[in-house]
Each structure stands twice: as C-alpha cells, then as structure tokens.
Design a protein around this motif. Structure first.
Motif, PDB file in Angstrom:
ATOM      1  N   GLN A   1     -36.783  97.523   6.846  1.00 39.24           N
ATOM      2  CA  GLN A   1     -37.506  96.316   7.234  1.00 39.24           C
ATOM      3  C   GLN A   1     -37.428  96.061   8.743  1.00 39.24           C
ATOM      4  N   GLY A   2     -36.786  96.960   9.476  1.00 37.40           N
ATOM      5  CA  GLY A   2     -36.748  96.849  10.935  1.00 37.40           C
ATOM      6  C   GLY A   2     -35.604  96.030  11.478  1.00 37.40           C
ATOM      7  N   PHE A   3     -34.604  95.717  10.650  1.00 37.73           N
ATOM      8  CA  PHE A   3     -33.458  94.952  11.135  1.00 37.73           C
ATOM      9  C   PHE A   3     -32.453  95.858  11.835  1.00 37.73           C
ATOM     10  N   ARG A   4     -31.763  95.290  12.803  1.00 34.52           N
ATOM     11  CA  ARG A   4     -30.561  95.916  13.346  1.00 34.52           C
ATOM     12  C   ARG A   4     -29.392  95.458  12.481  1.00 34.52           C
ATOM     13  N   VAL A   5     -28.605  96.408  11.975  1.00 35.66           N
ATOM     14  CA  VAL A   5     -27.550  96.087  11.020  1.00 35.66           C
ATOM     15  C   VAL A   5     -26.184  96.339  11.654  1.00 35.66           C
ATOM     16  N   LEU A   6     -25.298  95.349  11.518  1.00 40.88           N
ATOM     17  CA  LEU A   6     -23.940  95.458  12.034  1.00 40.88           C
ATOM     18  C   LEU A   6     -22.950  95.498  10.878  1.00 40.88           C
ATOM     19  N   PRO A   7     -22.448  96.669  10.491  1.00 32.65           N
ATOM     20  CA  PRO A   7     -21.319  96.734   9.564  1.00 32.65           C
ATOM     21  C   PRO A   7     -20.005  96.695  10.353  1.00 32.65           C
ATOM     22  N   HIS A   8     -18.896  96.634   9.667  1.00 33.60           N
ATOM     23  CA  HIS A   8     -17.594  96.643  10.347  1.00 33.60           C
ATOM     24  C   HIS A   8     -17.260  98.039  10.843  1.00 33.60           C
ATOM     25  N   ARG A   9     -16.358  98.096  11.856  1.00 32.50           N
ATOM     26  CA  ARG A   9     -15.981  99.377  12.461  1.00 32.50           C
ATOM     27  C   ARG A   9     -14.470  99.516  12.664  1.00 32.50           C
ATOM     28  N   GLN A  10     -13.809  98.420  13.113  1.00 31.41           N
ATOM     29  CA  GLN A  10     -12.405  98.498  13.513  1.00 31.41           C
ATOM     30  C   GLN A  10     -11.473  97.703  12.610  1.00 31.41           C
ATOM     31  N   VAL A  11     -11.985  96.645  12.011  1.00 37.14           N
ATOM     32  CA  VAL A  11     -11.184  95.830  11.097  1.00 37.14           C
ATOM     33  C   VAL A  11     -11.897  95.779   9.753  1.00 37.14           C
ATOM     34  N   PRO A  12     -11.183  95.503   8.667  1.00 35.69           N
ATOM     35  CA  PRO A  12     -11.814  95.525   7.352  1.00 35.69           C
ATOM     36  C   PRO A  12     -12.871  94.446   7.183  1.00 35.69           C
ATOM     37  N   CYS A  13     -13.862  94.740   6.331  1.00 38.15           N
ATOM     38  CA  CYS A  13     -14.843  93.713   5.975  1.00 38.15           C
ATOM     39  C   CYS A  13     -14.248  92.722   4.990  1.00 38.15           C
ATOM     40  N   ASN A  14     -13.137  93.087   4.344  1.00 34.96           N
ATOM     41  CA  ASN A  14     -12.474  92.166   3.417  1.00 34.96           C
ATOM     42  C   ASN A  14     -11.646  91.142   4.194  1.00 34.96           C
ATOM     43  N   ASP A  15     -10.801  90.403   3.496  1.00 34.14           N
ATOM     44  CA  ASP A  15     -10.052  89.335   4.162  1.00 34.14           C
ATOM     45  C   ASP A  15      -9.028  89.854   5.158  1.00 34.14           C
ATOM     46  N   GLY A  16      -8.790  91.170   5.178  1.00 33.64           N
ATOM     47  CA  GLY A  16      -7.923  91.746   6.192  1.00 33.64           C
ATOM     48  C   GLY A  16      -8.493  91.645   7.598  1.00 33.64           C
ATOM     49  N   GLY A  17      -9.792  91.401   7.728  1.00 33.18           N
ATOM     50  CA  GLY A  17     -10.403  91.217   9.047  1.00 33.18           C
ATOM     51  C   GLY A  17     -10.686  89.775   9.386  1.00 33.18           C
ATOM     52  N   LEU A  18     -10.375  88.864   8.459  1.00 29.36           N
ATOM     53  CA  LEU A  18     -10.762  87.465   8.615  1.00 29.36           C
ATOM     54  C   LEU A  18     -10.098  86.797   9.819  1.00 29.36           C
ATOM     55  N   SER A  19      -8.845  87.149  10.091  1.00 27.22           N
ATOM     56  CA  SER A  19      -8.110  86.475  11.164  1.00 27.22           C
ATOM     57  C   SER A  19      -8.774  86.694  12.525  1.00 27.22           C
ATOM     58  N   LEU A  20      -9.406  87.849  12.719  1.00 30.57           N
ATOM     59  CA  LEU A  20     -10.109  88.090  13.980  1.00 30.57           C
ATOM     60  C   LEU A  20     -11.212  87.061  14.170  1.00 30.57           C
ATOM     61  N   GLY A  21     -12.002  86.819  13.137  1.00 33.57           N
ATOM     62  CA  GLY A  21     -13.061  85.828  13.236  1.00 33.57           C
ATOM     63  C   GLY A  21     -12.522  84.426  13.445  1.00 33.57           C
ATOM     64  N   GLN A  22     -11.451  84.089  12.753  1.00 38.11           N
ATOM     65  CA  GLN A  22     -10.840  82.765  12.936  1.00 38.11           C
ATOM     66  C   GLN A  22     -10.425  82.551  14.387  1.00 38.11           C
ATOM     67  N   ALA A  23      -9.814  83.578  14.986  1.00 43.18           N
ATOM     68  CA  ALA A  23      -9.312  83.451  16.352  1.00 43.18           C
ATOM     69  C   ALA A  23     -10.449  83.226  17.346  1.00 43.18           C
TER      70      ALA A  23
END
Length: 791
Positions: free
Chosen positions: A758-780
């Motif tokens: 559909q022409g979207f640019r897609v951003l998956p995770h690369r360095q931290v998990p997509c699960n709750d193991g990466g959540l703290s990065l977003g919180q910070a």
C-alpha cells in the motif's frame, strides 16, 4: 595522479613530512576491555610516534606527537582499524604544545568523579582462544576460563570503572608469573585483559553432588578435565546438571534423551514451554535446523545469542524439547567451559535458565545449591564470582536479513541504544512481564538486561540491585522517574515510592504509547520528525479510559498520542486469570458476539455449569473487564480450533495457533469478513463476522492449518485497512509496529507485506524487543519530553 608526476606536490609532501605535530585525543564509546590501549600503543609505535594513552572513568585519553603526516595517519587509523569489539562513539582532537616524550607508553588509569564510560557486554570465546583451548601444546590446553582482550566476561564481573582488574571479581586471583608477563606486554593480545588467568593462578572448577554441598572448592579436588568427563558421564546417563556459566546457572540435560527431558520438565514445573538448546558447531545446528545466512551470522557473532530456527524435526532431538512448535531456540557454546563440555558429551544439550518458574536465574554457588537442589542431580561450580545476573539473549529473523531481539541480555546489554537527541537523566521502570528498565543520559538509553516477570520478591530484589548497579556504573542518578499507568505493577509501585522518597517528578506513561515511542527510538526517529501511525498489538495494557487495551491504532510521537482506532471491546471473564484458560475467553466472546455458544467439538469437554457461569458473568457484567486485546483474540481462536484450551506459560495459545498455520503467504486461503465502524470519533474493528466465520469453518471440519492461515491473513488485512483510513485522515505514511503480537513471525511478515504493497514505510523493531522488554525505552523518551525536554 602519482606523486612522481607532480614535482611541486612531491616537494610539499616532503616538506610537510618534516613538520612536527602534537595532539591531545579523547575517545568515548565501548573502548575499555576490548584491547583498545594495546591497539593504540602498537599503532603509535608503528608510526614512530611518542606520547601516552590511558583509561579514565569517562574516556580513553591520548597524547601523541611526531611527524605531522604520521600523526594524521595515526588518527585516521584509530577509527578505521579499531579492534573488532570496539565501538567508538565520539573522537575529539586538539592541538597541544609538544612535550618531552621519549617514547610511547601506557599510563595508569585515571578515576574521575562523576564521569562515566560505556561498558562492554560479555563476549563469546574468540577463534584464537578456542584454538589454544584445544591445542595440547598450549599452556592453557583444556583450561575452562581462557580469554583475552577480544573475548570473555566483561559486564558480569565489573564492579566499577575504570575497567581494571582490582575493580572486577577477578581481584582475588593474583596473576602468576606467565600471566603477569602477558598482562604487562603491550604487544600481547592479553595485555591488560582483566580476566586473564590460567590453571596455575585462575579460578578452578569442581564437582558437587547432592550428598556433599561445597560452595567453595575442595582442598583436594579432581582436575578440570576429570570434572568435564564426570559431567559428561552424568549427562549421558540421563541426569540433570546445574552448570555455572557467565551470568548465572544453566540446567542441562541430554536433548536426545526423552526421559531426561521429561524429568527436567517435571522438576522445573515447565510442562510445555520450549527449552533452549546448545550445539557444539554451526554444522551440527544445520543438521537439526534450517539456517539462513542472517541466522548463521547471529549464531556466530560475538554476542552468540539463542536464535529461533526452523526445525527440521529430525529424530535425534526429542519433540518434547519444544512441544507443538516448529522452531528450536539454539545457541553455540560461548564460554570455554561450554566448548569443553559439548565436545566431551558429543550431543545437543538442553541449556535452560537455572531457576524455578519465573524466579531470577541463580548466580552464586550457595544460592544455586539451595535453590536448584530439587532440580539438579549434580553441580559444576567455579569461584569466579558473577557480579551482574545475565540471562541468554534470544533473537529471530522474521524479515529477510532483519534480525530482531525477543529477549535482550547477554552479549548486548549494557550497550546503550544511541538516540538522535540528548536526554535528561530518566529512570523508566518498565512493565510487569518481561521487565527491563531504562536509564538515560546524554544520547544514551541504557536498556537493562532482561529482568523477568515482576511477580515475586526475588525478581523485585534483582530489579532493585540492577538499577543500583547501572546508576553507579554510568554515574546517572535520575532526575525524573517514569512507569506504567497500571497501579498494581511492582515496577510502578517501586517508581512511585522512589519518586516520593526522593522528591522526583513521576510520569505515568500509557502502555501502548510507550510501545510506539520505543519503536520510534529503536529506529532513530528524530525528535522533531512529527507523528506516525502506531499499531500496537499485544496482550494487555491499561488504557487511559480504564479498560484493557491491546489492539490499538494510534497517531503518536514522543510527546503525545491520539487513539484513532481499536479492536472491538469484548468481555474478559475473570480478568487476567482467563489467559490461563483460553476456552473461557472463547465462550465469553461467542456469547457477546453471537448471542449464543454453539456446539463445537473443541468446547464439548467444558462442563455445562461452567458455560452457564460464563454466560451469567457476561450478562451481568460480573468481573468481566472489557478488552480490545489482540492477544486475547488469538487465545479465543486457538481455543475454538481446539488447539489450546488451557495454558501453562504466557502466550502459549497464541504461539500454538501460529504454529498450526505453517508458513503462510499473503493470499493463502480466504479472508474472513470483518467491518470497521465509526463510533464517537473512534474507528472500531467489529469482530462478530470474523468469529462467526471461524465457527462455521470449525463446524465444517476444515483443517486447523487453513483456519489459522485465514485468521492471520485477516488480521494483516485489518491492520492494512485501518492504516489506510489513518493515512486518508492524517496524511501520515509511516507505520510503527510494536507489541508482543508482532513476535508472531507470520503476523509480522503478512502485515509488512500488506503495508508495503500500500506504499507505507514500515518500522519494525531492531535493537530492543517489540514485547514489553522494550517498553522501558519508550517510557524514558516520553518522560523526557513531558519533563520539558531538559537535559
């Protein structure tokens, strides 16, 4: 053009070559404990330069002088020829007045109050050490703690910086004459290798069975090779071994022995969740699994993580290692002790965390003898103390050549995520499950190693101790604290108590906003780049309306979010407890959406009285919180298909539904119907038609694979249609994908294919998990901007 073709240029170069220069150089990054100072020394000597190099608490500092051209070449080579484990973040060069340096030397380290330095993760055994380990002519032949500046323990033994032996757990092992000579020789690859040791002066290994507990080495002990042989004999006889490794203990057994694997499952109270395996070589792994080039690169990397690989289902590895799963989690030996044991035993080993249920991994000898005594038949111990607990990292490659972490720990933490902007000192405390925390300073986000599920006192104590370690190592006392909205999470309680006691601002961050911010930070999204479409699909997260979210479509950046759409709210009978009995979720969803509970083979075993109770709970709204969770939708469909009616570990029903689908390609099977309705400005994906179609497919006797494949395709199509609506309304063209449901490689692959078509640019995770193991990065990151963006 060559110099001989331009006499004037030759003369200029010749004249320049006689000019003298003196420079002061400071470098930051992961440049301590990776052989950087001997590299600098040898580089300077090779260029005929004078001066010195030293570690400080904040950087590596160099003064160098000599012929201008040689100095310039030296500075270029500092970056271009740096040791393989070095990671240079910044380099600054200033002119200084020449000094009376007679030669180039390495100075003693300089502690600096308040300064910090990046710390290297632990590194798998390098090729040179491995060659020496198995060379009968080498003095370290068969020594289980061989290492050098290119490999071995780092983070797990560091007590403070600068990184020098007295500030590691190796302080209690004085070097013998030969090791000291290596340690002092700048041309030796063990120059200032802080864990350097040999059988004469280093840590020993010893053997303990249950009848005689010995947390310290016995006075008269058997040799290292005898210990290895004894361990091999035990494993080959079907017993379970507790083995002390880099960051804690493993429980090991023969992966080809059905009774041994069954025994380990019974003792560990882990009936279904997959075990990790260790195999001796990449070639052996390839005999049991399909391995792509990207997966092979991960397996053989210095981090040496567990990698989830498609299983060939050969008869050698017993199916009970990973029941109802098409993937094996496999790693290569990453310590000399592992290499010695795997070569001696000659078969794949289960190598699972040394703990019971969701307790932290055991790390100390006396702790292991106490906690693991009911689980292990014998113990292989050593007395190189572990300062920081450290689980194995887990990665997978769901998209071509784009690896993603599922659990980030050994080999990766405490290496920070480097952001495109500077942050203030924020401590983000993470979530309840798969907890990590994140400590920020400057452009660095130090996401901790995997802490675990914050559901008991032991894990909370591990969390608190690791927070203290990070704050000390990185000289970062937080100026603000962030946590999840959910008031009952132990991490949230810790955050609130600490913010109150220290008078710090507290920021409570909505769970799914944190997921999307984590994905943005993971992808170097600039702070001023504006919002994206955020698709957050997971099991649970408290929403700002008090309901349980988990199927969310957001317009989000680091500062704020707006909820654009969601999966339909449905009742969750008994709350989170229903996740242990997915058939209850299926009953509630059917009754709510279809007005009845149809006769299905998968539900035939449920007592009629229990069905009546679920109906009453839904009708009368008794302990049935509303949820938009994608994870709970997976649970319900898994139960409807008869795949998983009750669970013994998190996400079991969803994982087994994914496994039933096989390798789904876009367009495989039918798409089930669904609708998108607008209600009070919110776009709602209605699920009645989808559930009715699944019921009809089950009644018609369609294979589980076909139904599961159609379900996965339909979810991807839902996401695509919602993102198109968002693009039409908000003119946004970038989609960030986060949340634990995107660990499902089928769902991730299908969703990315739909969005890219559909022409979207897609951003998956690369360095931290997509699960709750990466959540703290977003919180910070969110808390930093809510705090006014102060640095």
């Amino acid at each position: 053009m060559g110099r001989t073709a331009n006499p004037n240029k030759t003369q200029i170069v010749s004249r320049a070559s006689r000019l003298q220069a003196a420079k002061h150089i400071e470098l930051t990054g992961i440049i301590q404990g990776v052989g950087f100072r001997p590299f600098v020394y040898n580089l300077a000597v090779a260029h005929g330069l004078r001066g010195w190099v030293r570690n400080t608490s904040g950087c590596v500092e160099i003064e160098v002088q000599g012929i201008l051209e040689a100095v310039d070449l030296f500075i270029d080579a500092l970056v271009s020829e740096a040791p393989p484990l070095a990671r240079i973040e910044t380099i600054s060069v200033t002119d200084i007045s020449p000094d009376d340096h007679g030669k180039f030397v390495i100075l003693e380290s300089l502690p600096q109050a308040g300064a910090y330095q990046l710390v290297s993760p632990d590194i798998a055994t390098c090729a040179d050490c491995l060659r020496e380990l198995f060379d009968p002519q080498d003095r370290r032949y068969g020594y289980p703690f061989i290492n050098c500046t290119n490999c071995g323990p780092r983070f797990t033994i560091i007590q403070d910086i600068p990184y020098d032996r007295p500030q590691t757990t190796m302080y209690k092992f004085p070097l013998c004459k030969d090791c000291q000579a290596e340690y002092d020789d700048p041309t030796d690859r063990r120059f200032h290798a802080q864990p350097n040791a040999c059988a004469v002066c280093g840590p020993p290994i010893w053997w303990v069975d249950k009848s005689r507990e010995q947390p310290s080495p016995p006075v008269a002990r058997i040799t290292d090779d005898e210990v290895i042989r004894e361990a091999s004999r035990l494993l080959k006889s079907g017993k379970i071994l507790a083995l002390k490794g880099l960051g804690g203990f493993h429980l090991a057994c023969d992966a080809t022995d059905e009774s041994a694997v069954k025994c380990l499952r019974e003792r560990k109270h882990r009936p279904h969740k997959s075990f990790a395996l260790m195999m001796s070589t990449l070639e052996e792994i390839q005999r049991h699994c399909w391995v792509s080039s990207a997966e092979a690169a991960l397996l053989t990397s210095p981090a040496s993580p567990i990698v989830l690989l498609p299983w060939r289902h050969d008869p050698a590895v017993v199916r009970n290692v990973a029941p109802n799963n098409r993937y094996l989690g496999v790693m290569l030996p990453y310590t000399p002790l592992h290499h010695l044991l795997l070569r001696e035993v000659g078969c794949p080993l289960v190598m699972t965390s040394g703990n019971l249920a969701e307790e932290p991994i055991a790390k100390d000898n006396d702790e292991a003898l106490r906690r693991l005594e009911p689980l292990a038949d014998a113990f292989l111990l050593h007395d190189r103390d572990i300062y920081a607990r450290y689980d194995d990292s887990v990665w997978f490659v769901p998209l071509t050549d784009r690896p993603q972490p599922i659990r980030r720990a050994r080999g990766y933490s405490p290496r920070p995520v480097r952001l495109t902007f500077s942050l203030g000192r924020i401590l983000a405390c993470g979530a309840e499950l798969k907890n990590t925390f994140c400590l920020t300073q400057d452009q660095y986000a130090f996401v901790s190693q995997h802490i675990g599920d914050m559901e008991n006192l032991e894990t909370l104590e591990h969390f608190q101790a690791t927070v203290q370690l990070y704050e000390h190592l990185f000289r970062a006392r937080p100026a603000a604290i962030a946590c999840d909205l959910h008031p009952d999470y132990l991490a949230t309680r810790y955050a609130k108590e600490r913010a109150t006691s220290e008078g710090l601002p507290l920021f409570e961050i909505q769970h799914h906003h944190a997921h999307i911010a984590s994905c943005l930070a993971d992808n170097d999204w600039p702070a001023d780049a504006g919002p994206v479409i955020g698709v957050a699909m997971d099991g649970t997260g408290l929403g700002s309306d008090g309901h349980i979210w988990g199927g969310e479509f957001l317009v989000a950046d680091y500062r704020s979010f707006k909820r654009f759409g969601q999966l339909q709210y449905l009742p969750l009978p008994g709350g989170d407890a229903a996740t242990r009995k997915p058939y209850r979720i299926a009953l509630a969803y059917l009754f709510q959406c279809l007005g009845e509970i149809p006769d299905l083979p998968s539900l035939a075993s449920i007592p009629p009285r229990e069905i009546e109770i679920i109906q009453q709970m839904v009708q009368q709204d008794i302990n049935t919180p509303l949820t938009s969770s994608c994870g709970r939708l997976f649970d319900a469909v898994s139960a409807l298909l008869g795949i998983c009616l009750e669970t013994t570990y998190e996400a079991q029903a969803a994982i087994e539904l994914e496994m039933a689908a096989g390798d789904v390609q876009r367009g495989d099977g039918v798409l089930y119907p669904f609708s998108i309705d607008s209600h009070e400005g919110m776009q709602i994906i209605r699920l009645e038609a989808l559930l009715e179609a699944v019921v009809e497919a089950v009644k018609a006797g369609q294979p589980q694979r076909e139904i599961s494949a159609a379900f996965h395709n339909t979810l991807a199509e839902m996401i695509g249609q919602m993102c198109q609506l968002l693009r039409e309304e908000g003119k946004l063209n970038t989609v960030a994908l986060s949340g634990g449901c995107f660990q499902n490689r089928q769902l991730l692959q299908l969703t990315v294919a739909v969005l890219q078509s559909q022409g979207f640019r897609v951003l998956p995770h690369r360095q931290v998990p997509c699960n709750d193991g990466g959540l703290s990065l977003g919180q910070a990151v969110i808390a930093h901007f809510l705090n006014g963006g102060h640095t």
